[in-house]
Scaffold this motif. Structure first.
Motif, PDB file in Angstrom:
ATOM      1  N   LEU A  67       0.842  -1.196   0.000  1.00 39.15           N
ATOM      2  CA  LEU A  67       0.000   0.000   0.000  1.00 39.15           C
ATOM      3  C   LEU A  67       0.873   1.240   0.000  1.00 39.15           C
ATOM      4  CD1 LEU A  67      -2.425  -0.925   2.948  1.00 39.15           C
ATOM      5  CD2 LEU A  67      -2.609  -1.602   0.546  1.00 39.15           C
ATOM      6  N   ASP A  68       0.480   2.253  -0.760  1.00 39.76           N
ATOM      7  CA  ASP A  68       1.177   3.542  -0.680  1.00 39.76           C
ATOM      8  C   ASP A  68       0.850   4.190   0.660  1.00 39.76           C
ATOM      9  OD1 ASP A  68       2.445   3.578  -3.194  1.00 39.76           O
ATOM     10  OD2 ASP A  68       0.577   4.161  -4.174  1.00 39.76           O
ATOM     11  N   ALA A  69       1.879   4.648   1.370  1.00 40.88           N
ATOM     12  CA  ALA A  69       1.697   5.357   2.638  1.00 40.88           C
ATOM     13  C   ALA A  69       2.058   6.817   2.385  1.00 40.88           C
ATOM     14  CB  ALA A  69       2.585   4.753   3.726  1.00 40.88           C
ATOM     15  N   ILE A  70       1.036   7.634   2.183  1.00 42.58           N
ATOM     16  CA  ILE A  70       1.248   9.046   1.834  1.00 42.58           C
ATOM     17  C   ILE A  70       0.629   9.911   2.920  1.00 42.58           C
ATOM     18  CG2 ILE A  70       0.847  10.850   0.120  1.00 42.58           C
ATOM     19  CD1 ILE A  70       0.635   8.617  -1.998  1.00 42.58           C
ATOM     20  N   ALA A  71       1.461  10.712   3.569  1.00 41.21           N
ATOM     21  CA  ALA A  71       0.985  11.577   4.645  1.00 41.21           C
ATOM     22  C   ALA A  71       0.573  12.932   4.085  1.00 41.21           C
ATOM     23  CB  ALA A  71       2.092  11.752   5.688  1.00 41.21           C
ATOM     24  N   GLU A  72      -0.343  13.585   4.792  1.00 33.96           N
ATOM     25  CA  GLU A  72      -0.668  14.985   4.498  1.00 33.96           C
ATOM     26  C   GLU A  72       0.506  15.854   4.972  1.00 33.96           C
ATOM     27  OE1 GLU A  72      -3.341  16.030   2.838  1.00 33.96           O
ATOM     28  OE2 GLU A  72      -3.933  13.928   2.621  1.00 33.96           O
ATOM     29  N   PRO A  73       0.600  17.102   4.470  1.00 34.09           N
ATOM     30  CA  PRO A  73       1.746  17.944   4.840  1.00 34.09           C
ATOM     31  C   PRO A  73       1.937  18.126   6.347  1.00 34.09           C
ATOM     32  CG  PRO A  73       0.565  18.917   3.004  1.00 34.09           C
ATOM     33  CD  PRO A  73      -0.239  17.739   3.435  1.00 34.09           C
ATOM     34  N   ASP A  74       0.839  18.075   7.130  1.00 36.22           N
ATOM     35  CA  ASP A  74       0.982  18.302   8.580  1.00 36.22           C
ATOM     36  C   ASP A  74       1.048  16.993   9.372  1.00 36.22           C
ATOM     37  OD1 ASP A  74      -1.638  17.523   8.109  1.00 36.22           O
ATOM     38  OD2 ASP A  74      -2.511  18.885   9.571  1.00 36.22           O
ATOM     39  N   GLU A  75       1.256  15.871   8.690  1.00 38.04           N
ATOM     40  CA  GLU A  75       1.245  14.575   9.369  1.00 38.04           C
ATOM     41  C   GLU A  75       2.628  13.933   9.413  1.00 38.04           C
ATOM     42  OE1 GLU A  75      -3.229  12.789   8.503  1.00 38.04           O
ATOM     43  OE2 GLU A  75      -1.667  12.413   7.029  1.00 38.04           O
ATOM     44  N   LEU A  76       2.869  13.218  10.497  1.00 39.14           N
ATOM     45  CA  LEU A  76       4.004  12.298  10.584  1.00 39.14           C
ATOM     46  C   LEU A  76       3.470  10.889  10.361  1.00 39.14           C
ATOM     47  CD1 LEU A  76       5.609  13.561  13.927  1.00 39.14           C
ATOM     48  CD2 LEU A  76       6.441  14.056  11.619  1.00 39.14           C
TER      49      LEU A  76
END
Length: 316
Positions: free
Chosen positions: A221-230
């Protein structure tokens, strides 16, 4: 599970018991199901993040002979610079397509641990590099402390169970540079499939495709965070301590499509380690008839040493 769950640390810090409990339930379920969460509400502010990336890019842009001054022999790459291709995943002979830097613990009031840990390395060409690295280290360590407190409650332990083990712990902040790819890699990727060694990992820079997580069906699965996420995942130490109740999930960083080979990628994981004397013996609360004890007793220091040998960073 086909998507990485998202949680907000402010919910755990809330004075409303139901809001706090919902965070504990959500992160506990995520770590039992897939071992990863995306976390908002952490202690990094935008200005610190911006300054850190600027300093990290400045460092990796230095000439190779300058960077090599900071590659310290005999310490298994635990501080300072580690040059391109030096590290490989467990069981893989090809080196990963990356170079990186290590900031380590800033020990408080403990001469024994100061003597045990290698000293941090100062970059004389970049006056702000080390100060900004230290501030980032502190904010990620603080974030990790509260994540572990939530997991302690999920496991039925005292909320501050982990605090004594992570104070002055052997944690590492690792800015990574994946340079542009200039020719077809032979069996090598930016970071081959692996599990992390430590308790938990907090990852900055998971925006955009690259990081992939393997679910229980073996799908990536692609693990893509939002800009404000770790992106925060369970490491092998915590998985072992909980008899694999909390999952250390295999993950990798794939090479970009060919049209993006000319671009660099930066990511900055914080590997939360305890002090080396912490016993990783399986918790009694995680053993029952259906879940017999899976792992032998070992300390965090012994386990780390075994894994650094497997990674090729320490020679037998």
């Amino acid at each position: 599970m086909n998507k990485i769950p998202s949680v907000n640390l402010k919910d755990f810090l809330s004075e409303d018991p139901q809001t706090k409990q919902k965070f504990i339930n959500d992160i506990g379920k995520a770590y039992e199901d897939i071992g990863f969460v995306a976390l908002r509400g952490h202690f990094l502010d935008d200005e610190l993040v911006e300054n850190l990336y600027k300093e990290v890019k400045n460092f990796f842009d230095l000439p190779l002979e300058t960077k090599r001054k900071y590659e310290i022999p005999g310490i298994g790459g635990q501080r300072g610079y580690v040059s391109f291709g030096k590290e490989s995943a467990k069981g893989k002979k090809e080196g990963d397509l990356k170079e990186f830097w290590h900031f380590g613990q800033y020990v408080e009031n403990n001469p024994d641990l100061e003597a045990e840990y290698p000293k941090n390395v100062s970059v004389e060409e970049l006056p702000a590099f080390n100060a900004i690295g230290k501030e980032t280290y502190r904010m990620l360590e603080k974030t990790a402390k509260y994540v572990l407190r939530s997991l302690a409650l999920h496991l039925g332990l005292n909320e501050i169970y982990f605090d004594e083990y992570i104070f002055n712990g052997n944690s590492i902040l690792r800015p990574i540079h994946y340079p542009p790819i200039k020719e077809e890699p032979k069996n090598a990727v930016r970071a081959a499939a692996h599990g992390d060694i430590n308790l938990i990992t907090l990852l900055m820079g998971a925006q955009g495709r690259g990081l992939q997580v393997q679910n229980h069906k073996g799908e990536w699965l692609d693990a893509i965070a939002e800009p404000d996420e770790l992106m925060i995942n369970v490491g092998d130490m915590l998985s072992r301590h909980t008899n694999n109740k909390l999952k250390s999930t295999i993950h990798r960083v794939i090479n970009p499509p060919k049209e993006l080979w000319g671009t660099s990628r930066y990511s900055i994981p914080f590997f939360m380690h305890p002090v080396s004397s912490m016993k990783l013996d399986v918790l009694d609360s995680c053993i029952d008839e259906e879940h017999p004890k899976k792992f032998e007793d070992i300390t965090a220091g012994e386990f780390l040493n075994e894994r650094l040998i497997e990674l090729g960073l320490i020679k037998k």
